[in-house]
Write a protein that holds these residues in place. Structure first.
Motif, PDB file in Angstrom:
ATOM      1  N   LEU A   7       0.828  -1.210   0.000  1.00  0.00           N
ATOM      2  CA  LEU A   7       0.000   0.000   0.000  1.00  0.00           C
ATOM      3  C   LEU A   7       0.860   1.257   0.000  1.00  0.00           C
ATOM      4  CD1 LEU A   7      -2.823  -1.028   2.495  1.00  0.00           C
ATOM      5  CD2 LEU A   7      -3.004  -0.772   0.007  1.00  0.00           C
ATOM      6  N   VAL A   8       1.913   1.259   0.805  1.00  0.00           N
ATOM      7  CA  VAL A   8       2.785   2.436   0.860  1.00  0.00           C
ATOM      8  C   VAL A   8       3.574   2.564  -0.439  1.00  0.00           C
ATOM      9  CG1 VAL A   8       4.696   3.536   2.095  1.00  0.00           C
ATOM     10  CG2 VAL A   8       2.896   2.386   3.378  1.00  0.00           C
ATOM     11  N   LYS A  40      -5.484   6.553  -3.206  1.00  0.00           N
ATOM     12  CA  LYS A  40      -6.379   5.435  -2.902  1.00  0.00           C
ATOM     13  C   LYS A  40      -5.701   4.408  -1.999  1.00  0.00           C
ATOM     14  CE  LYS A  40      -9.250   5.822  -7.003  1.00  0.00           C
ATOM     15  NZ  LYS A  40      -9.716   5.176  -8.233  1.00  0.00           N
ATOM     16  N   SER A  41      -4.445   4.104  -2.268  1.00  0.00           N
ATOM     17  CA  SER A  41      -3.741   3.128  -1.431  1.00  0.00           C
ATOM     18  C   SER A  41      -3.513   3.679  -0.026  1.00  0.00           C
ATOM     19  CB  SER A  41      -2.420   2.690  -2.072  1.00  0.00           C
ATOM     20  OG  SER A  41      -1.497   3.749  -2.129  1.00  0.00           O
ATOM     21  N   VAL A  42      -3.219   4.965   0.068  1.00  0.00           N
ATOM     22  CA  VAL A  42      -3.007   5.578   1.381  1.00  0.00           C
ATOM     23  C   VAL A  42      -4.339   5.673   2.134  1.00  0.00           C
ATOM     24  CG1 VAL A  42      -2.141   7.603   2.618  1.00  0.00           C
ATOM     25  CG2 VAL A  42      -0.981   6.819   0.555  1.00  0.00           C
ATOM     26  N   ARG A  43      -5.425   5.953   1.402  1.00  0.00           N
ATOM     27  CA  ARG A  43      -6.752   5.984   2.038  1.00  0.00           C
ATOM     28  C   ARG A  43      -7.092   4.610   2.603  1.00  0.00           C
ATOM     29  NH1 ARG A  43     -11.995   7.265  -1.440  1.00  0.00           N
ATOM     30  NH2 ARG A  43     -11.427   5.229  -2.223  1.00  0.00           N
ATOM     31  N   LEU A  44      -6.773   3.549   1.858  1.00  0.00           N
ATOM     32  CA  LEU A  44      -7.020   2.196   2.342  1.00  0.00           C
ATOM     33  C   LEU A  44      -6.191   1.907   3.593  1.00  0.00           C
ATOM     34  CD1 LEU A  44      -8.343  -0.552   2.137  1.00  0.00           C
ATOM     35  CD2 LEU A  44      -6.611  -1.189   0.433  1.00  0.00           C
ATOM     36  N   PRO A  77       9.092   6.063   7.667  1.00  0.00           N
ATOM     37  CA  PRO A  77       9.778   7.071   6.837  1.00  0.00           C
ATOM     38  C   PRO A  77       9.132   7.238   5.461  1.00  0.00           C
ATOM     39  CG  PRO A  77      11.375   5.628   7.882  1.00  0.00           C
ATOM     40  CD  PRO A  77      10.018   5.055   8.159  1.00  0.00           C
ATOM     41  N   ARG A  78       8.686   6.149   4.872  1.00  0.00           N
ATOM     42  CA  ARG A  78       8.073   6.218   3.540  1.00  0.00           C
ATOM     43  C   ARG A  78       6.721   6.922   3.592  1.00  0.00           C
ATOM     44  NH1 ARG A  78       8.138   0.648   1.052  1.00  0.00           N
ATOM     45  NH2 ARG A  78       7.681   1.800  -0.840  1.00  0.00           N
ATOM     46  N   ILE A  79       5.976   6.719   4.677  1.00  0.00           N
ATOM     47  CA  ILE A  79       4.692   7.427   4.819  1.00  0.00           C
ATOM     48  C   ILE A  79       4.944   8.920   5.001  1.00  0.00           C
ATOM     49  CG2 ILE A  79       2.664   7.719   6.303  1.00  0.00           C
ATOM     50  CD1 ILE A  79       2.848   4.629   6.803  1.00  0.00           C
ATOM     51  N   ILE A  80       5.925   9.266   5.804  1.00  0.00           N
ATOM     52  CA  ILE A  80       6.276  10.676   6.012  1.00  0.00           C
ATOM     53  C   ILE A  80       6.698  11.312   4.682  1.00  0.00           C
ATOM     54  CG2 ILE A  80       7.786  12.302   7.241  1.00  0.00           C
ATOM     55  CD1 ILE A  80       5.848  10.812   9.118  1.00  0.00           C
ATOM     56  N   MET A 127      -4.142  12.644   1.904  1.00  0.00           N
ATOM     57  CA  MET A 127      -4.378  11.322   2.501  1.00  0.00           C
ATOM     58  C   MET A 127      -3.215  10.907   3.400  1.00  0.00           C
ATOM     59  SD  MET A 127      -7.411  10.525   1.833  1.00  0.00           S
ATOM     60  CE  MET A 127      -7.226   9.185   2.946  1.00  0.00           C
ATOM     61  N   ALA A 128      -1.993  11.258   3.007  1.00  0.00           N
ATOM     62  CA  ALA A 128      -0.835  10.958   3.859  1.00  0.00           C
ATOM     63  C   ALA A 128      -0.953  11.699   5.180  1.00  0.00           C
ATOM     64  CB  ALA A 128       0.460  11.319   3.142  1.00  0.00           C
ATOM     65  N   MET A 129      -1.449  12.937   5.125  1.00  0.00           N
ATOM     66  CA  MET A 129      -1.663  13.704   6.357  1.00  0.00           C
ATOM     67  C   MET A 129      -2.704  13.008   7.236  1.00  0.00           C
ATOM     68  SD  MET A 129      -0.784  16.324   8.072  1.00  0.00           S
ATOM     69  CE  MET A 129      -1.412  16.582   9.717  1.00  0.00           C
ATOM     70  N   ASP A 130      -3.785  12.539   6.637  1.00  0.00           N
ATOM     71  CA  ASP A 130      -4.798  11.800   7.401  1.00  0.00           C
ATOM     72  C   ASP A 130      -4.202  10.548   8.033  1.00  0.00           C
ATOM     73  OD1 ASP A 130      -6.714  13.672   6.746  1.00  0.00           O
ATOM     74  OD2 ASP A 130      -7.707  12.425   5.233  1.00  0.00           O
ATOM     75  N   CYS A 131      -3.348   9.875   7.292  1.00  0.00           N
ATOM     76  CA  CYS A 131      -2.692   8.667   7.799  1.00  0.00           C
ATOM     77  C   CYS A 131      -1.797   9.003   8.991  1.00  0.00           C
ATOM     78  CB  CYS A 131      -1.898   8.026   6.664  1.00  0.00           C
ATOM     79  SG  CYS A 131      -1.275   6.389   7.028  1.00  0.00           S
TER      80      CYS A 131
END
Length: 152
Positions: free
Chosen positions: A8-9, A15-19, A42-45, A58-62
Motif C-alpha cells: 500500500l505504501v 487510494k492506497s493511502v486511504r485504504l 519514513p516512507r509514509i512521512i 491522505m498521507a496527512m490523514d494517515c
C-alpha cells in the motif's frame, strides 16, 4: 500484514493511502506497531512531499491516525523522521492549516500513549516547531495553536 502495508505504501497513490488509513482506524495500535516494525514510517512521512495534492492530504490523514493510535515507539519514529518540521512547512499552504496543532491534539486525545508520555511529548513538539519555523512570528503562531488551539 507487513507485505500488505509495504504494498500500500509502495503504490503511493491517494487510494492506497486511504485504504491504509482505513485499516489503521479498524485495527488501531497493532497495525501502527506493524507499520513501525516494518520500517514504513519514513516512507509514509515522505508521501507528505508528494506532488499529487490528494495523496499528500491522505498521507496527512494517515499521519493523524497513526498519531492517535500509535504507541511511543511509533511516535518517536515519526518525530525522528522530521515529521514536525515537515508539518510546519506544510502548514504554510491552505489545505494543511493548523496541521501541527491537529497532530498534537491527536497525540493528546489518542489511545496509544500513556498520560506521562503525552505530557513529555508536548515540549518536544514545541522545540521542533521552533526549529522548523522561518521566523519568530511563525513560531509564536504555531506554538499558540499547539498550546491553546487555533481560531477558525
Amino acid at each position: 500484514m507487513v507485505s500488505l502495508i509495504h504494498a500500500l505504501v509502495s503504490l503511493g497513490t491517494w487510494k492506497s493511502v486511504r485504504l491504509l488509513c482505513s485499516l489503521i482506524k479498524l485495527i488501531r495500535s497493532p497495525l501502527v506497531d506493524e507499520i513501525e516494525y516494518s520500517g514504513e514510517i519514513p516512507r509514509i512521512i515522505r508521501l507528505l512531499d508528494c506532488k499529487d495534492q490528494e495523496t499528500k492530504v491522505m498521507a496527512m490523514d494517515c499521519v493523524l491516525e497513526m498519531g492517535y493510535f500509535g504507541r511511543k515507539e511509533a511516535i518517536d519514529a515519526m518525530l525522528g523522521e522530521g515529521l514536525i518540521e515537515k508539518l510546519v512547512e506544510l502548514q504554510r499552504s491552505h489545505p494543511f492549516a493548523s496541521c501541527v496543532a491537529r497532530f498534537a491534539v491527536q497525540l493528546e486525545v489518542g489511545e496509544g500513549l500513556r498520560q506521562r508520555e503525552k505530557r513529555a511529548l508536548k515540549p518536544e513538539i514545541l522545540r521542533r516547531v521552533k526549529e522548523g519555523c522561518v521566523s519568530d512570528a511563525e513560531a509564536a503562531t504555531i506554538v499558540a495553536e499547539v498550546l491553546w488551539g487555533s481560531s477558525p
